[in-house]
Design a protein around this motif. Structure first.
Motif, PDB file in Angstrom:
ATOM      1  N   VAL A  94       0.849  -1.186   0.000  1.00  0.00           N
ATOM      2  CA  VAL A  94       0.000   0.000   0.000  1.00  0.00           C
ATOM      3  C   VAL A  94       0.892   1.246   0.000  1.00  0.00           C
ATOM      4  O   VAL A  94       1.850   1.326   0.768  1.00  0.00           O
ATOM      5  N   TRP A  95       0.550   2.211  -0.865  1.00  0.00           N
ATOM      6  CA  TRP A  95       1.356   3.416  -1.016  1.00  0.00           C
ATOM      7  C   TRP A  95       0.819   4.537  -0.134  1.00  0.00           C
ATOM      8  O   TRP A  95      -0.391   4.732  -0.021  1.00  0.00           O
ATOM      9  N   LEU A  96       1.761   5.299   0.479  1.00  0.00           N
ATOM     10  CA  LEU A  96       1.424   6.428   1.324  1.00  0.00           C
ATOM     11  C   LEU A  96       2.324   7.610   0.973  1.00  0.00           C
ATOM     12  O   LEU A  96       3.448   7.426   0.507  1.00  0.00           O
ATOM     13  N   ASN A  97       1.840   8.833   1.216  1.00  0.00           N
ATOM     14  CA  ASN A  97       2.644  10.030   1.002  1.00  0.00           C
ATOM     15  C   ASN A  97       3.748  10.110   2.051  1.00  0.00           C
ATOM     16  O   ASN A  97       3.487   9.971   3.245  1.00  0.00           O
ATOM     17  N   THR A  98       4.975  10.343   1.613  1.00  0.00           N
ATOM     18  CA  THR A  98       6.086  10.442   2.567  1.00  0.00           C
ATOM     19  C   THR A  98       5.899  11.632   3.509  1.00  0.00           C
ATOM     20  O   THR A  98       6.291  11.578   4.671  1.00  0.00           O
ATOM     21  N   HIS A  99       5.307  12.711   3.014  1.00  0.00           N
ATOM     22  CA  HIS A  99       5.088  13.897   3.858  1.00  0.00           C
ATOM     23  C   HIS A  99       4.183  13.567   5.036  1.00  0.00           C
ATOM     24  O   HIS A  99       4.402  14.053   6.154  1.00  0.00           O
ATOM     25  N   CYS A 100       3.173  12.740   4.775  1.00  0.00           N
ATOM     26  CA  CYS A 100       2.245  12.364   5.847  1.00  0.00           C
ATOM     27  C   CYS A 100       2.918  11.460   6.880  1.00  0.00           C
ATOM     28  O   CYS A 100       2.408  11.310   7.999  1.00  0.00           O
ATOM     29  N   LEU A 101       4.023  10.860   6.519  1.00  0.00           N
ATOM     30  CA  LEU A 101       4.758   9.994   7.444  1.00  0.00           C
ATOM     31  C   LEU A 101       5.874  10.755   8.154  1.00  0.00           C
ATOM     32  O   LEU A 101       6.665  10.158   8.882  1.00  0.00           O
TER      33      LEU A 101
END
Length: 622
Positions: free
Chosen positions: A575-582
């Motif tokens: 599953v892909w996520l935004n790096t900024h949100c992490l």
């Protein structure tokens, strides 16, 4: 059937020499294989099937004009203009570089005007752009959004397309409305406990005094400042500078940049129409009458400028004669004309100069938004012993804009909702312009045809994120349903790489009509048709411009699609996520191994379950 004609770009019947057939540069050509496509749409823009032909419209930089096109021209960011139009009528504006970007003569506005005319003439359908424009460290999509209600590209009809980090269209326009409606008096109160209150209040007072209309909200203020940004007073009052500087508690050293007049013979000390009328008013000529005469004169000058690429000029006699159409009192017109010199009227500045040859006064009208400078202003460096923490209001409008941008829009004290609204606007970078559908030929029927593929068992897994496949089809007035089907089939095959074997099975809007039925009277020209067919090569990994991704996007910000931001995939669930949100900044390297929170919990539970099972088995054997 030989009379049925089709094309995918425009909406008018094609001629022997369709304008798009001779582009400035064409890279892909007609392709025999989809693997020959090397140019993709910008990430985060509208996703489409790969087109067989892509046209690059380029104005190279001045030093590249006479050189052969480089192999990496697609990646160059130095072009003054670079637009990409697919043969299906969709396109992307990739780069615009005006004066600040290296152009010697053409400004960004003039390049955009040219691009707009190109798209209109070619009858394109949708054009996307990624707005990353900045000036003096300010993101223009935020500054213009609050000041004008739209991005810089909004002047040419570009509207919200998609936002990053889960920002929806409703979120975007709601955020802009919240920021625009901030009341100036409330801002002063909110900053009353900060060391910036005095400077902000000075800026507010300066432009409120300068404006004819009331400035109540942040939208009013920024819109006015943006309008006059090229007309800041150029001569600094040294006494006022010393007075203001000595009254501050934070002395510093530096220099004053004093700009010389932008246009020779034109003073930059503009006056508002309201103040001019106040000086002119007497018992015989009331203010309303004078103001109406000024408006008539300005409108006459506007009509004279209509259709011209540069500001036209009118002699005083010609302008007076043009205004006499609505006002017969020549004495009133002469009285007003002699006072209209460097006067702000609405969104324009009216200027007067004496022609050195004819010795007759000539009047010209200039848009405040465009400025009237004919060359870059000279800069004179003067010593400055002291300076205030913030620039003196009105000395440089851009300095005032930067100060308000940084301290109000970007760093508002004690207001979480203002900062969230700012971030929502900044996270919205993709805009789209949809050109109107034109059906202006009575001798042909024009239809927008949208593909609805019949999916088999194997193709069902490929339908996720299926892009719209559309073509515009033009057939003769008395064409039959069968001829329309054949025209659609030919158009789709000629337009998309995945449609080499496409077969039209049915047209939903013409269900029940036989192929011999005449279209005229059965269906109205200009409507959209749903084409059900088979034969699309959906298993081709290059069927879409942005490629094919079978992975899932499910970020904690709420986005469930590729929003153009940097992403990282979980090594377990993919599953892909935004790096900024992490919490990973864009300048930081992506972790070589990443496991999302859900998989960490699942892994921990599985480990505990396995351990408990082992313990139970061990105890059971005792």
């Amino acid at each position: 059937m030989s009379d049925a004609r089709y094309f995918a770009l425009g909406t008018a019947p094609p001629t022997k020499s369709l304008s798009l057939s001779t582009p400035l540069w064409r890279t892909s050509g007609e392709l025999s294989s989809p693997t020959a496509i090397t140019v993709d749409a910008p990430v985060g823009a509208i996703i489409l099937y790969i087109s067989k032909r892509n046209y690059h419209l380029i104005i190279p930089a001045a030093d590249e004009w006479n050189k052969p096109l480089a192999d990496d021209f697609v990646d160059l960011q130095t072009h003054l203009l670079h637009g990409l139009i697919h043969c299906n009528g969709f396109g992307h504006l990739l780069y615009i570089n005006g004066i600040a970007g290296g152009s010697k003569h053409l400004r960004g506005k003039e390049l955009m005007d040219l691009w707009y005319r190109i798209c209109t003439k070619l009858r394109t359908r949708k054009i996307t752009v990624q707005d990353l424009s900045r000036k003096k460290s300010m993101d223009l999509r935020l500054l213009y959004g609050v000041g004008y209600g739209h991005s810089w590209y909004g002047k040419w009809g570009y509207k919200f397309c998609r936002g990053g980090f889960g920002v929806s269209e409703h979120d975007y326009y709601g955020a802009m409305q919240d920021l625009s409606s901030l009341e100036l008096d409330q801002i002063v109160k909110d900053f009353s406990d900060t060391d910036k209150c005095r400077e902000i209040n000075q800026i507010f007072r300066h432009y409120r005094d300068m404006s004819e209309a009331q400035l109540l909200t942040l939208n009013d203020l920024l819109g006015f400042m943006l309008t006059i940004r090229s007309h800041a007073p150029v001569h600094i009052n040294k006494k006022a500078t010393a007075a203001l500087s000595s009254s501050t508690s934070k002395p510093s050293t530096g220099i004053i940049l004093q700009n010389k007049p932008l246009v020779k013979g034109i003073s930059m000390e503009h006056r508002s129409l309201k103040s001019v009328i106040a000086d002119m008013e007497d018992g015989n000529r009331p203010a309303k009458r004078l103001e109406y005469a000024a408006e008539v004169i300005v409108n006459a000058l506007k009509e004279n400028n209509a259709g011209k690429f540069c500001h036209g000029k009118m002699t005083r006699p010609d302008l007076r004669d043009a205004a006499r159409v609505k006002i017969g009192d020549t004495g009133l017109l002469d009285y007003v004309l002699k006072s209209l010199d460097n006067v702000i009227v609405g969104t324009h500045v009216m200027c007067r100069m004496k022609n050195p040859t004819t010795r007759i006064y000539e009047y010209s009208l200039h848009e405040l938004d465009n400025g009237i400078k004919s060359s870059e202003p000279d800069t004179e460096v003067l010593p400055k012993p002291f300076s205030a923490p913030a620039p003196l209001p009105g000395v440089d409008v851009y300095c005032d804009l930067v100060y308000l941008y940084r301290n109000i829009l970007v760093d508002y004290p004690g207001s979480d909702w203002v900062n969230k609204a700012t971030q929502a606007v900044l996270n919205s970078k993709y805009f789209v312009k949809e050109l109107p559908f034109i059906d202006d030929n009575d001798q042909f029927l024009t239809f927008t045809c949208r593909l609805i593929p019949i999916l088999g068992e194997i193709e069902t897994e490929l339908q996720k994120g299926l892009p719209p496949g559309e073509v515009v089809v033009v057939v003769p007035l008395h064409a039959t349903v069968g001829e329309l089907k054949q025209a659609v089939e030919n158009a789709v095959r000629d337009t998309y790489c995945v449609a080499e074997n496409f077969l039209v099975m049915e047209i939903e809007e013409l269900e029940g009509f036989k192929d011999e039925a005449v279209l005229l009277g059965a269906v109205a020209s200009g409507i959209g048709l749903s084409i059900i067919g088979s034969g699309l090569a959906l298993e081709n990994p290059l069927r879409c411009q942005a490629g094919v991704e079978n992975s899932t996007v499910r970020c904690i910000c709420g986005t469930e699609d590729d929003d153009g931001e940097r992403m990282v995939a979980c090594d377990i669930c993919d599953v892909w996520l935004n790096t900024h949100c992490l919490g990973i900044e864009d300048i930081e390297a992506i972790l070589p191994r990443y496991i999302c929170r859900g998989c960490k919990v699942s892994t921990s539970v599985a480990a505990l379950t396995a351990e408990s099972s082992c313990c139970f088995q061990y105890e059971d054997t005792l």
